[in-house]
Design a protein around this motif. Structure first.
Motif, PDB file in Angstrom:
ATOM      1  N   ALA A 158       0.823  -1.203   0.000  1.00  0.00           N
ATOM      2  CA  ALA A 158       0.000   0.000   0.000  1.00  0.00           C
ATOM      3  C   ALA A 158       0.861   1.259   0.000  1.00  0.00           C
ATOM      4  N   SER A 159       1.971   1.237   0.739  1.00  0.00           N
ATOM      5  CA  SER A 159       2.883   2.386   0.758  1.00  0.00           C
ATOM      6  C   SER A 159       3.464   2.634  -0.621  1.00  0.00           C
ATOM      7  N   ALA A 160       3.842   1.554  -1.301  1.00  0.00           N
ATOM      8  CA  ALA A 160       4.385   1.689  -2.656  1.00  0.00           C
ATOM      9  C   ALA A 160       3.320   2.213  -3.613  1.00  0.00           C
ATOM     10  N   TRP A 161       2.081   1.753  -3.440  1.00  0.00           N
ATOM     11  CA  TRP A 161       0.980   2.226  -4.286  1.00  0.00           C
ATOM     12  C   TRP A 161       0.757   3.715  -4.079  1.00  0.00           C
ATOM     13  N   LEU A 162       0.753   4.172  -2.804  1.00  0.00           N
ATOM     14  CA  LEU A 162       0.580   5.597  -2.530  1.00  0.00           C
ATOM     15  C   LEU A 162       1.693   6.413  -3.176  1.00  0.00           C
ATOM     16  N   ALA A 163       2.913   5.920  -3.055  1.00  0.00           N
ATOM     17  CA  ALA A 163       4.052   6.641  -3.613  1.00  0.00           C
ATOM     18  C   ALA A 163       3.939   6.749  -5.130  1.00  0.00           C
ATOM     19  N   SER A 164       3.493   5.676  -5.786  1.00  0.00           N
ATOM     20  CA  SER A 164       3.395   5.682  -7.246  1.00  0.00           C
ATOM     21  C   SER A 164       2.271   6.576  -7.745  1.00  0.00           C
ATOM     22  N   ASN A 165       1.288   6.862  -6.883  1.00  0.00           N
ATOM     23  CA  ASN A 165       0.161   7.706  -7.271  1.00  0.00           C
ATOM     24  C   ASN A 165       0.215   9.095  -6.636  1.00  0.00           C
ATOM     25  N   PRO A 212       3.783   1.637   8.188  1.00  0.00           N
ATOM     26  CA  PRO A 212       4.557   2.805   7.753  1.00  0.00           C
ATOM     27  C   PRO A 212       3.719   3.872   7.062  1.00  0.00           C
ATOM     28  N   MET A 213       2.528   3.523   6.581  1.00  0.00           N
ATOM     29  CA  MET A 213       1.678   4.527   5.944  1.00  0.00           C
ATOM     30  C   MET A 213       1.206   5.585   6.922  1.00  0.00           C
ATOM     31  N   PRO A 218       0.072  12.735   6.878  1.00  0.00           N
ATOM     32  CA  PRO A 218       0.139  14.209   6.857  1.00  0.00           C
ATOM     33  C   PRO A 218       0.753  14.777   5.591  1.00  0.00           C
ATOM     34  N   LEU A 219       1.448  13.951   4.818  1.00  0.00           N
ATOM     35  CA  LEU A 219       2.098  14.428   3.606  1.00  0.00           C
ATOM     36  C   LEU A 219       1.167  14.439   2.407  1.00  0.00           C
ATOM     37  N   ASN A 246      -7.141  14.652  18.063  1.00  0.00           N
ATOM     38  CA  ASN A 246      -5.735  14.866  17.706  1.00  0.00           C
ATOM     39  C   ASN A 246      -5.346  14.037  16.475  1.00  0.00           C
ATOM     40  N   LEU A 247      -5.885  12.802  16.389  1.00  0.00           N
ATOM     41  CA  LEU A 247      -5.605  11.956  15.232  1.00  0.00           C
ATOM     42  C   LEU A 247      -6.138  12.598  13.962  1.00  0.00           C
ATOM     43  N   VAL A 248      -7.387  13.075  14.014  1.00  0.00           N
ATOM     44  CA  VAL A 248      -7.973  13.715  12.844  1.00  0.00           C
ATOM     45  C   VAL A 248      -7.185  14.953  12.460  1.00  0.00           C
ATOM     46  N   GLN A 249      -6.767  15.722  13.470  1.00  0.00           N
ATOM     47  CA  GLN A 249      -5.967  16.913  13.178  1.00  0.00           C
ATOM     48  C   GLN A 249      -4.649  16.546  12.525  1.00  0.00           C
ATOM     49  N   ARG A 250      -4.047  15.476  13.016  1.00  0.00           N
ATOM     50  CA  ARG A 250      -2.770  15.028  12.461  1.00  0.00           C
ATOM     51  C   ARG A 250      -2.928  14.561  11.026  1.00  0.00           C
ATOM     52  N   MET A 251      -4.043  13.902  10.726  1.00  0.00           N
ATOM     53  CA  MET A 251      -4.259  13.371   9.381  1.00  0.00           C
ATOM     54  C   MET A 251      -4.389  14.465   8.348  1.00  0.00           C
ATOM     55  N   VAL A 252      -4.809  15.657   8.755  1.00  0.00           N
ATOM     56  CA  VAL A 252      -5.024  16.725   7.778  1.00  0.00           C
ATOM     57  C   VAL A 252      -3.882  17.734   7.746  1.00  0.00           C
ATOM     58  N   GLN A 253      -2.925  17.606   8.640  1.00  0.00           N
ATOM     59  CA  GLN A 253      -1.775  18.508   8.584  1.00  0.00           C
ATOM     60  C   GLN A 253      -0.953  18.213   7.336  1.00  0.00           C
ATOM     61  N   GLN A 254      -0.290  19.220   6.829  1.00  0.00           N
ATOM     62  CA  GLN A 254       0.492  19.070   5.620  1.00  0.00           C
ATOM     63  C   GLN A 254       1.971  18.818   5.898  1.00  0.00           C
ATOM     64  N   THR A 255       2.390  18.953   7.133  1.00  0.00           N
ATOM     65  CA  THR A 255       3.782  18.685   7.501  1.00  0.00           C
ATOM     66  C   THR A 255       3.825  17.857   8.756  1.00  0.00           C
ATOM     67  N   LEU A 256       4.853  17.049   8.903  1.00  0.00           N
ATOM     68  CA  LEU A 256       5.022  16.242  10.111  1.00  0.00           C
ATOM     69  C   LEU A 256       5.448  17.097  11.284  1.00  0.00           C
TER      70      LEU A 256
END
Length: 256
Positions: A158-165, A212-213, A218-219, A246-256
């Motif tokens: 799944a991580s590789a799929w996200l990276a490729s898209n 790892p996803m 956040p990215l 906090n989880l939802v907030q973290r999911m929408v942040q654009q930077t780690l």
């Protein structure tokens, strides 16, 4: 990691981690379900029927090179003209499919069969049937040993799929269906041989399911969603609700 004793309302479960593997059916036309003569798109690998007056691809099919065939959805997405004619009833669906963004669906459930996860997978597989490579999904059953080893391969793929898209702004939807410890509001992700449930906060369980996803969320720039099916204690205990926020907030942040 915490535990609580399972109640009589909790049905027995199989031991170990089981990842649900879907058996691949025989190839059929992505547009009408025909099992006749099929062409496979060299870009998205969707299959389409051709060769007769009732098939989805009409005139020009005798000139199509099966090795370089590009389906109408991929042509629409690339703004390329068609060099063949489609049966009228499949044309609207190709334009709809061409507007879809890549989507990664992750469903996880405890001992009962999925409800929302099953509905979501069925609907999305239908929506993405004409361009299957834009949908990536895996499903995990949370059983006696808790989460861990068997997720490695799925999360890596799944991580590789996200990276490729990444350039196409992929979306991520996580569905978690489980029990809640009424005393703490933690959610279950496994069970011991003595009938005690392994429990943790929702962010901890989501991070286990995603592997790892989790750090990639956040990215991403497109939609990220979490659907939680559990008892009310997961959101009525103030500390647990704060963790979910906090989880939802973290999911929408654009930077780690």
């Amino acid at each position: 990691m915490s535990t609580y004793t399972a109640t009589d309302f909790d049905p027995p479960v199989d031991s170990g981690i089981q990842e649900l593997q879907e058996e691949k059916d025989g190839a059929v036309c992505a547009y009408c379900g025909s099992t006749g003569t099929l062409l496979e798109c060299c870009r998205c690998h969707a299959t389409l029927c051709y060769g007769t007056q009732t098939d989805c691809i009409q005139d020009g099919s005798n000139l199509i090179d099966s090795e370089s065939f590009v389906c109408p959805v991929c042509r629409h997405r690339a703004r390329e003209p068609l060099d063949y004619r489609l049966t009228a009833y499949v044309v609207p669906g190709t334009y709809f499919a061409a507007q879809l963004a890549p989507l990664c669906l992750i469903t996880a459930h405890f001992d009962r069969e999925m409800y929302f996860g099953s509905l979501a997978r069925t609907q999305l597989r239908q929506d993405y049937g004409q361009i299957p490579l834009l949908l990536h999904d895996y499903s995990v059953r949370l059983t006696a040993e808790g989460l861990g080893w068997s997720l490695t391969n799925s999360t890596a793929l799944a991580s590789a799929w996200l990276a490729s898209n990444r350039a196409s702004a992929p979306m991520v939807l996580v569905s978690l269906e489980t029990h809640t410890d009424p005393a703490t509001g933690y959610v279950a992700y496994g069970r011991t041989g003595r009938g005690q449930n392994y429990v943790a906060s929702v962010p901890e369980v989501v991070s286990k399911v995603l592997g790892p996803m989790y750090n990639q969320l956040p990215l991403l720039t497109a939609t990220r969603g979490l659907v939680l099916f559990s008892c009310g204690d997961a959101v009525t205990v103030p500390e647990r609700m704060h963790e979910i926020e906090n989880l939802v907030q973290r999911m929408v942040q654009q930077t780690l």
